[in-house]
Scaffold this motif. Sequence first.
Motif, PDB file in Angstrom:
ATOM      1  N   MET A 153      42.484   5.104 -10.410  1.00 29.23           N
ATOM      2  CA  MET A 153      41.874   4.153  -9.407  1.00 29.23           C
ATOM      3  C   MET A 153      41.530   5.120  -8.187  1.00 29.23           C
ATOM      4  N   ASP A 154      40.182   4.913  -7.614  1.00 29.85           N
ATOM      5  CA  ASP A 154      40.036   5.624  -6.518  1.00 29.85           C
ATOM      6  C   ASP A 154      40.710   5.193  -4.994  1.00 29.85           C
ATOM      7  N   SER A 155      41.468   6.064  -4.665  1.00 30.06           N
ATOM      8  CA  SER A 155      42.339   5.603  -3.413  1.00 30.06           C
ATOM      9  C   SER A 155      41.716   5.051  -2.394  1.00 30.06           C
ATOM     10  N   LYS A 156      40.383   5.236  -2.145  1.00 28.27           N
ATOM     11  CA  LYS A 156      39.673   5.149  -1.014  1.00 28.27           C
ATOM     12  C   LYS A 156      38.944   3.726  -1.372  1.00 28.27           C
ATOM     13  N   GLU A 157      39.839   2.760  -1.569  1.00 28.05           N
ATOM     14  CA  GLU A 157      39.119   1.216  -1.926  1.00 28.05           C
ATOM     15  C   GLU A 157      40.048   0.542  -0.870  1.00 28.05           C
ATOM     16  N   VAL A 158      39.290  -0.541  -0.464  1.00 30.33           N
ATOM     17  CA  VAL A 158      40.161  -1.511   0.138  1.00 30.33           C
ATOM     18  C   VAL A 158      39.667  -2.732  -0.703  1.00 30.33           C
ATOM     19  N   VAL A 159      40.610  -3.565  -1.324  1.00 28.84           N
ATOM     20  CA  VAL A 159      40.603  -4.719  -2.058  1.00 28.84           C
ATOM     21  C   VAL A 159      40.740  -6.021  -1.171  1.00 28.84           C
ATOM     22  N   ILE A 160      39.635  -6.763  -1.260  1.00 30.44           N
ATOM     23  CA  ILE A 160      39.747  -7.861  -0.280  1.00 30.44           C
ATOM     24  C   ILE A 160      40.156  -9.096  -0.993  1.00 30.44           C
ATOM     25  N   ASP A 161      41.093  -9.769  -0.395  1.00 32.90           N
ATOM     26  CA  ASP A 161      41.424 -11.114  -1.095  1.00 32.90           C
ATOM     27  C   ASP A 161      40.738 -12.369  -0.849  1.00 32.90           C
ATOM     28  N   THR A 162      40.987 -13.360  -1.319  1.00 32.27           N
ATOM     29  CA  THR A 162      40.254 -14.488  -1.253  1.00 32.27           C
ATOM     30  C   THR A 162      40.271 -14.949   0.209  1.00 32.27           C
ATOM     31  N   ASN A 163      41.293 -15.107   0.892  1.00 39.92           N
ATOM     32  CA  ASN A 163      41.348 -15.707   2.180  1.00 39.92           C
ATOM     33  C   ASN A 163      40.862 -14.633   3.240  1.00 39.92           C
ATOM     34  N   PHE A 164      40.813 -13.588   2.997  1.00 38.16           N
ATOM     35  CA  PHE A 164      40.097 -12.649   3.955  1.00 38.16           C
ATOM     36  C   PHE A 164      38.536 -12.693   3.930  1.00 38.16           C
ATOM     37  N   PHE A 165      37.919 -13.191   2.857  1.00 37.94           N
ATOM     38  CA  PHE A 165      36.561 -13.483   2.897  1.00 37.94           C
ATOM     39  C   PHE A 165      36.263 -14.637   3.728  1.00 37.94           C
ATOM     40  N   MET A 166      37.355 -15.449   4.021  1.00 34.80           N
ATOM     41  CA  MET A 166      37.074 -16.894   4.803  1.00 34.80           C
ATOM     42  C   MET A 166      37.187 -16.631   6.341  1.00 34.80           C
ATOM     43  N   VAL A 167      37.788 -15.411   6.716  1.00 31.97           N
ATOM     44  CA  VAL A 167      37.902 -15.054   8.075  1.00 31.97           C
ATOM     45  C   VAL A 167      36.696 -15.106   8.919  1.00 31.97           C
ATOM     46  N   PRO A 168      35.695 -14.606   8.496  1.00 38.59           N
ATOM     47  CA  PRO A 168      34.514 -14.854   9.290  1.00 38.59           C
ATOM     48  C   PRO A 168      34.106 -16.112   9.795  1.00 38.59           C
ATOM     49  N   PHE A 169      34.306 -17.088   8.970  1.00 40.69           N
ATOM     50  CA  PHE A 169      33.730 -18.221   9.173  1.00 40.69           C
ATOM     51  C   PHE A 169      34.830 -19.321   9.769  1.00 40.69           C
ATOM     52  N   GLN A 170      36.161 -18.852   9.815  1.00 41.22           N
ATOM     53  CA  GLN A 170      37.180 -19.548  10.418  1.00 41.22           C
ATOM     54  C   GLN A 170      37.386 -18.731  11.848  1.00 41.22           C
ATOM     55  N   PHE A 171      37.306 -17.465  12.094  1.00 43.40           N
ATOM     56  CA  PHE A 171      37.509 -16.932  13.313  1.00 43.40           C
ATOM     57  C   PHE A 171      36.369 -16.182  14.015  1.00 43.40           C
ATOM     58  N   ASN A 172      35.132 -16.208  13.345  1.00 47.23           N
ATOM     59  CA  ASN A 172      33.867 -15.542  13.870  1.00 47.23           C
ATOM     60  C   ASN A 172      34.303 -14.062  13.821  1.00 47.23           C
ATOM     61  N   VAL A 173      35.056 -13.396  13.102  1.00 44.76           N
ATOM     62  CA  VAL A 173      35.115 -12.014  12.807  1.00 44.76           C
ATOM     63  C   VAL A 173      34.194 -11.457  11.663  1.00 44.76           C
ATOM     64  N   ASP A 174      33.525 -10.494  11.989  1.00 42.11           N
ATOM     65  CA  ASP A 174      32.716  -9.853  10.954  1.00 42.11           C
ATOM     66  C   ASP A 174      33.467  -8.574  10.611  1.00 42.11           C
ATOM     67  N   ILE A 175      34.072  -9.302   9.184  1.00 43.85           N
ATOM     68  CA  ILE A 175      35.133  -8.368   8.545  1.00 43.85           C
ATOM     69  C   ILE A 175      34.434  -7.027   7.888  1.00 43.85           C
ATOM     70  N   ILE A 176      33.212  -7.304   7.584  1.00 45.30           N
ATOM     71  CA  ILE A 176      32.636  -6.044   6.823  1.00 45.30           C
ATOM     72  C   ILE A 176      32.624  -4.949   7.839  1.00 45.30           C
ATOM     73  N   THR A 177      31.773  -5.382   8.843  1.00 40.61           N
ATOM     74  CA  THR A 177      31.519  -4.450   9.948  1.00 40.61           C
ATOM     75  C   THR A 177      32.777  -3.930  10.604  1.00 40.61           C
ATOM     76  N   GLU A 178      33.708  -4.767  10.654  1.00 42.43           N
ATOM     77  CA  GLU A 178      35.058  -4.232  11.150  1.00 42.43           C
ATOM     78  C   GLU A 178      35.647  -3.188  10.469  1.00 42.43           C
ATOM     79  N   LEU A 179      35.823  -3.706   9.132  1.00 38.95           N
ATOM     80  CA  LEU A 179      36.154  -2.944   7.727  1.00 38.95           C
ATOM     81  C   LEU A 179      35.570  -1.513   7.690  1.00 38.95           C
ATOM     82  N   GLU A 180      34.220  -1.401   7.938  1.00 40.12           N
ATOM     83  CA  GLU A 180      33.642  -0.248   7.902  1.00 40.12           C
ATOM     84  C   GLU A 180      33.725   0.684   9.011  1.00 40.12           C
ATOM     85  N   ASN A 181      34.189   0.166  10.395  1.00 35.79           N
ATOM     86  CA  ASN A 181      34.361   0.803  11.498  1.00 35.79           C
ATOM     87  C   ASN A 181      35.839   1.436  11.492  1.00 35.79           C
TER      88      ASN A 181
END
Length: 130
Positions: A1-29
Amino acid sequence: MDSKEVVIDTNFFMVPFQFNVDIITELENLLPSYKLTTPSFVINELKGLKNNNKGKTRSNANLALKLANSSKVEIKDISLLENETVDDALLRVSEVLATNDIELKNRAKNKGITIVYLRQKKYIAVEGKI
């Protein structure tokens, strides 16, 4: 497995719509050299949330699915083993796990998995080695 991976779980995908945080941009940064991935069983869980709920959970799950299916996230075709829970499977396949699930975070920590999570409902933090 590529050690340079972040695995995103179900509730983390809900964060942007619950707390208005852009998780994708944040993770990329935060983790620019990491690839954002999610297992197919997380997609199935999101579909279940969308289909079996009403109101906000349903619309959040629908938006979360769109996010998970975006070009920024690679969906890995990983199945649950017999009698395996989604959390157990996430622990099996992750070296870096993005989750806000407290119990899952504790279990991952005990296994030495690096955790990425939303802190103070504002920003993403990392706990563990990168």
